[in-house]
Design an enzyme around this catalytic site. Structure first.
Site, PDB file in Angstrom:
ATOM      1  N   TYR A   1     -26.338  14.448  -3.622  1.00  0.00           N
ATOM      2  CA  TYR A   1     -26.906  13.151  -3.969  1.00  0.00           C
ATOM      3  C   TYR A   1     -28.423  13.110  -3.792  1.00  0.00           C
ATOM      4  CZ  TYR A   1     -22.044  11.631  -3.726  1.00  0.00           C
ATOM      5  OH  TYR A   1     -20.681  11.496  -3.923  1.00  0.00           O
TER       6      TYR A   1
ATOM      7  N   HIS B   1     -29.735   6.393  -6.874  1.00  0.00           N
ATOM      8  CA  HIS B   1     -29.091   5.582  -5.839  1.00  0.00           C
ATOM      9  C   HIS B   1     -29.598   5.916  -4.436  1.00  0.00           C
ATOM     10  CE1 HIS B   1     -26.343   2.375  -6.135  1.00  0.00           C
ATOM     11  NE2 HIS B   1     -25.234   2.961  -5.767  1.00  0.00           N
TER      12      HIS B   1
ATOM     13  N   PHE C   1     -21.399   6.225   2.942  1.00  0.00           N
ATOM     14  CA  PHE C   1     -21.519   6.125   1.499  1.00  0.00           C
ATOM     15  C   PHE C   1     -21.839   4.676   1.136  1.00  0.00           C
ATOM     16  CE2 PHE C   1     -19.131  10.092   1.864  1.00  0.00           C
ATOM     17  CZ  PHE C   1     -19.904  10.912   1.064  1.00  0.00           C
TER      18      PHE C   1
ATOM     19  N   ASN D   1     -20.947   2.131  -0.788  1.00  0.00           N
ATOM     20  CA  ASN D   1     -20.108   0.935  -0.877  1.00  0.00           C
ATOM     21  C   ASN D   1     -19.718   0.339   0.473  1.00  0.00           C
ATOM     22  OD1 ASN D   1     -20.289   1.409  -3.578  1.00  0.00           O
ATOM     23  ND2 ASN D   1     -18.116   1.801  -3.904  1.00  0.00           N
TER      24      ASN D   1
ATOM     25  N   ASN E   1     -23.556  -2.603  -4.898  1.00  0.00           N
ATOM     26  CA  ASN E   1     -22.403  -2.601  -3.985  1.00  0.00           C
ATOM     27  C   ASN E   1     -22.800  -2.415  -2.524  1.00  0.00           C
ATOM     28  OD1 ASN E   1     -20.512  -3.010  -6.008  1.00  0.00           O
ATOM     29  ND2 ASN E   1     -20.279  -0.829  -6.416  1.00  0.00           N
TER      30      ASN E   1
END
Length: 206
Positions: A14, A19, A64, A66, A112
């Site tokens: 990532y 993000h 993570f 969310n 989110n």
């Protein structure tokens, strides 16, 4: 104590994704302050430094995106951080790439991670730095878009945005959110316009 949280997803795959821009701001601050964010607590990594007569904790959730609220609420409750001293840094598809906006409160919108934080805290009354990443051409491709990497053409804008966001953190801690909004929101808009004008001039020259 001030709590500064950058949002992102843990894991090398990532790194550099849209993000994870919140993580990148935290990384920039750690380099500027010569500290590390490695202590494991409350579903995140943390690091502490002192400046402007304040104790400042930097944090990266490890849950993570969310479930970011688990880390943020855990740290807020454990250290009894007043919500006015909480600042969240995250990517925003509703802003153009490179735009930086500081807000004093508000909903989580389509993000989110922010929704999770608001739900876990039971409040929207905390400050945030939003960094624009733009929108995908196809709305159905949102997940792949935010987990994708920036185009090379956006690189200079995003690097500037990360630096501006880090400056915004300093102003927030030292002088409060109102002054941070006045300085960063206006200055970033002017700087981006100058950047785009210079870019257009170079195209014409070529």
């Amino acid at each position: 104590m001030h709590l500064i949280v950058g949002l992102g997803n843990i894991g090398s795959k990532y790194d550099g994704t849209r993000h994870n821009i919140g993580f990148e701001v935290i990384d920039t601050i750690t380099r500027n302050k010569d500290i590390t964010v490695k202590k494991k607590e409350q579903n995140g990594f943390t690091g502490v430094y002192r400046e402007f007569g304040q104790k400042i904790m930097l944090a990266k959730p490890t849950t993570f995106m969310n479930n970011s609220g688990l880390c943020v609420a855990g740290l807020v409750n454990f250290y009894e951080v007043p919500l006015e001293n909480l600042l969240i840094i995250y990517d925003d598809i509703d802003l153009e790439p490179g735009d930086v906006r500081i807000r004093q409160r508000g909903s989580g919108g389509t993000h989110n991670g922010m929704r999770s934080i608001i739900q876990s805290l039971g409040s929207q009354e905390f400050s945030r730095i939003r960094i624009g990443i733009g929108r995908p051409k196809e709305c159905s491709d949102l997940v792949n878009f935010v987990l994708g990497r920036f185009a090379k053409s956006d690189g200079p804008l995003m690097e500037t945005a990360i630096i501006e966001a880090a400056k915004g953190v300093d102003i927030f801690v030292k002088d409060g959110v109102d002054l941070a909004m006045n300085r960063i929101n206006v200055r970033k808009k002017v700087e981006k316009q100058i950047f785009l004008e210079n870019k257009e001039v170079k195209k014409l020259e070529n």
